[in-house]
Scaffold this motif. Structure first.
Motif, PDB file in Angstrom:
ATOM      1  N   UNK A  53       0.928  -1.245   0.075  1.00  0.00           N
ATOM      2  CA  UNK A  53      -0.261   0.067   0.083  1.00  0.00           C
ATOM      3  C   UNK A  53       1.004   1.235   0.253  1.00  0.00           C
ATOM      4  N   UNK A  54       0.579   2.237  -1.024  1.00  0.00           N
ATOM      5  CA  UNK A  54       1.573   3.512  -1.042  1.00  0.00           C
ATOM      6  C   UNK A  54       1.265   4.449   0.176  1.00  0.00           C
ATOM      7  N   UNK A  55       0.005   4.671   0.387  1.00  0.00           N
ATOM      8  CA  UNK A  55      -0.342   5.640   1.585  1.00  0.00           C
ATOM      9  C   UNK A  55      -0.838   4.784   2.654  1.00  0.00           C
ATOM     10  N   UNK A  56      -0.124   4.685   3.694  1.00  0.00           N
ATOM     11  CA  UNK A  56      -0.682   3.673   4.763  1.00  0.00           C
ATOM     12  C   UNK A  56      -0.369   4.501   6.179  1.00  0.00           C
ATOM     13  N   UNK A  57      -1.178   5.115   6.433  1.00  0.00           N
ATOM     14  CA  UNK A  57      -0.999   6.088   7.952  1.00  0.00           C
ATOM     15  C   UNK A  57      -1.313   5.118   8.964  1.00  0.00           C
TER      16      UNK A  57
END
Lengths: 135, 135
Positions: free
Chosen positions: B87-91
């Motif tokens: 996953x590229x953006x995983x906060x």
């Protein structure tokens, strides 16, 4: 933890108290007209879009408890638990930027998985897709 | 924000720096043997179970950036962004309780949805269920 009432934390807590107390209109007074919110499903821009995102969640809220809240002059970070009609244990976290007493940016984090599972179960049971409010 | 180096925050940041720097063994030195972690999929008890939860995530980590970090004597609250192989953006957000320099309790929050979607896509593409590491 919540006695460090920095300016940003004060606004974040006032906002939090309002929406968890189901006074959504008061909550919206702490939201800047041009708010930008990065939520799990993507970016939300403007207070009308934020209202459409947050309003249905508040409608299905049963209870909430603050887990931790900190802040400084411009930034506040909160984590809380919620119980909703759809999901019994649904924690959330928000990192907000506050300017002049309003939230101008929010990084909004929660786990979408149990909400999607509950909606799918609801749809299967009721046969009425779309009946459950969106978050 | 990270200059308020309270005892709990100091430990939380040392732990964060270690795992985001891919030094997972050093990260584990900040985890109490009897850690309890409430993660999206449920409760994790003990450092061995925590290692099994966190290790595969660190293995697929590409980069991380701290979004906000606060703390007091016993509690620290952090939010960060990660980029992973899946996953590229995983906060993520963690609210940790620290005792004697080790994390004894962690409330761990992230959105499972994109990880599940990526795994399903990976399984469909590779035909090898279980190939992707679990978080």
């Amino acid at each position: 933890m919540t006695d460090h009432l920095s300016p940003a934390l004060k606004t974040a807590l006032a906002y939090h108290d309002a929406w968890t107390g189901k006074d959504f209109e008061r909550a919206m007074t702490y939201i800047a007209d041009d708010i930008v919110c990065d939520a799990p499903a993507g970016r939300i821009e403007g207070s009308a879009a934020y209202r459409a995102f947050m309003g249905p969640f508040v409608q299905m809220l049963i209870s909430a408890e603050m887990i931790a809240a900190f802040g400084d002059d411009e930034t506040a970070l909160v984590m809380y638990g919620t119980e909703t009609v759809l999901v019994k244990h649904a924690p959330g976290a928000e990192c907000v930027t506050v300017k002049d007493g309003r939230i101008t940016y929010s990084r909004f984090l929660f786990d979408r998985t149990p909400f999607e599972a509950a909606r799918q179960a609801g749809h299967l049971a009721s046969g009425q897709p779309g009946r459950q409010p969106a978050t």
